[in-house]
Design a protein around this motif. Sequence first.
Motif, mmCIF file in Angstrom:
data_model
loop_
_atom_site.group_PDB
_atom_site.id
_atom_site.type_symbol
_atom_site.label_atom_id
_atom_site.label_comp_id
_atom_site.label_asym_id
_atom_site.label_seq_id
_atom_site.Cartn_x
_atom_site.Cartn_y
_atom_site.Cartn_z
ATOM 1 N N PRO A 125 0.802 -1.235 0.000
ATOM 2 C CA PRO A 125 0.000 0.000 0.000
ATOM 3 C C PRO A 125 0.829 1.277 0.000
ATOM 4 C CG PRO A 125 -0.157 -1.140 2.120
ATOM 5 C CD PRO A 125 0.508 -2.082 1.164
ATOM 6 N N LEU A 128 2.238 1.625 -3.501
ATOM 7 C CA LEU A 128 1.143 1.910 -4.423
ATOM 8 C C LEU A 128 0.662 3.352 -4.292
ATOM 9 C CD1 LEU A 128 -0.612 0.758 -6.618
ATOM 10 C CD2 LEU A 128 -2.207 -0.031 -4.875
ATOM 11 N N ALA A 129 0.633 3.867 -3.073
ATOM 12 C CA ALA A 129 0.257 5.270 -2.871
ATOM 13 C C ALA A 129 1.244 6.195 -3.577
ATOM 14 C CB ALA A 129 0.201 5.585 -1.378
ATOM 15 N N ASP A 132 0.537 6.022 -7.265
ATOM 16 C CA ASP A 132 -0.678 6.771 -7.577
ATOM 17 C C ASP A 132 -0.373 8.264 -7.675
ATOM 18 O OD1 ASP A 132 -3.669 7.206 -7.710
ATOM 19 O OD2 ASP A 132 -3.224 8.244 -5.837
ATOM 20 N N PHE A 167 -5.290 3.631 0.320
ATOM 21 C CA PHE A 167 -4.720 2.394 -0.199
ATOM 22 C C PHE A 167 -4.586 1.299 0.849
ATOM 23 C CE2 PHE A 167 -3.656 5.516 -3.363
ATOM 24 C CZ PHE A 167 -4.015 4.841 -4.511
ATOM 25 N N ARG A 172 -10.105 -0.360 -3.171
ATOM 26 C CA ARG A 172 -9.627 0.881 -3.770
ATOM 27 C C ARG A 172 -8.355 0.643 -4.577
ATOM 28 N NH1 ARG A 172 -11.776 4.115 -5.657
ATOM 29 N NH2 ARG A 172 -10.328 5.815 -5.277
ATOM 30 N N VAL A 173 -7.550 -0.339 -4.154
ATOM 31 C CA VAL A 173 -6.347 -0.693 -4.906
ATOM 32 C C VAL A 173 -6.739 -1.218 -6.284
ATOM 33 C CG1 VAL A 173 -4.386 -2.281 -5.025
ATOM 34 C CG2 VAL A 173 -4.961 -1.173 -2.854
ATOM 35 N N THR A 176 -8.203 1.518 -8.493
ATOM 36 C CA THR A 176 -7.216 2.480 -8.975
ATOM 37 C C THR A 176 -6.528 1.979 -10.234
ATOM 38 O OG1 THR A 176 -6.826 3.403 -6.776
ATOM 39 C CG2 THR A 176 -5.091 3.712 -8.395
#
Length: 240
Positions: A125, A128-129, A132, A167, A172-173, A176
């Motif tokens: 997470p 991934l954030a 993003d 995340f 939501r992952v 996205t």
Amino acid sequence: MTVFATNQLAEQVYNRIKDDIFNFRLLPGDNFTESAMAAQLGVSRTPLRDALFRLQREGYLEVGFRRGWKVCPIDFARLDNLYDLRIVLETAALERLCKDPGQSERLQALNEIWLAPEHLRETDPVLLAELDEQFHIELVAAAGNGEMTRLHTELTEKIRIVRRLDFLKKDRVLATYEEHGKILEMIARRRIADARTLLNAHITQSRLEVRKITLWMVAEARQEQSDAQGAAAGKGIRTS
């Protein structure tokens, strides 16, 4: 200590405290004194105060007479304003890209990340954030307006803590990846209206998720971050 060395140390302290806020080691509403923070960071009051007042000006900290320093609570009204500005900037960039792809190498790099097969997708997470954030920053940068890019990058930092919380949710992952991929496909096909609709829906959903955030969620994120760092330390892995 020279002025240059003091300024350099103040910059390091500034980055350290801001990183603590972004990574939930300092939570909204947390209080601390200058003496305690100086001891924790191993610095003198002068560079520390320079860093603290800079963070205050940027809206991360507040100070009270004889009350020490406090991490600013989450201001949802301010976040709403920032999300409005984000939509304006990213929509303008998107329309430019649909008319003229501009820096195609930037878009190609985004395609490789967000159109990757499921088994190659990022699942951590925190990472991934960061990906993003980079997607939206690169999307604006690819439009070629330097001032727009600068303003958008500053805005991105101001909403970082709440976006990172997004995340922690698996749905939501997955969403996205799907939404970013569709936006990139619409840009490639020069379908401005569809790309604009997708982007607005994507950012609006993120804004709705932000409104669900509670202090309990932030505290839970700090515990998860602490657990992850503890596990990494146990394996001899260095974390930031």
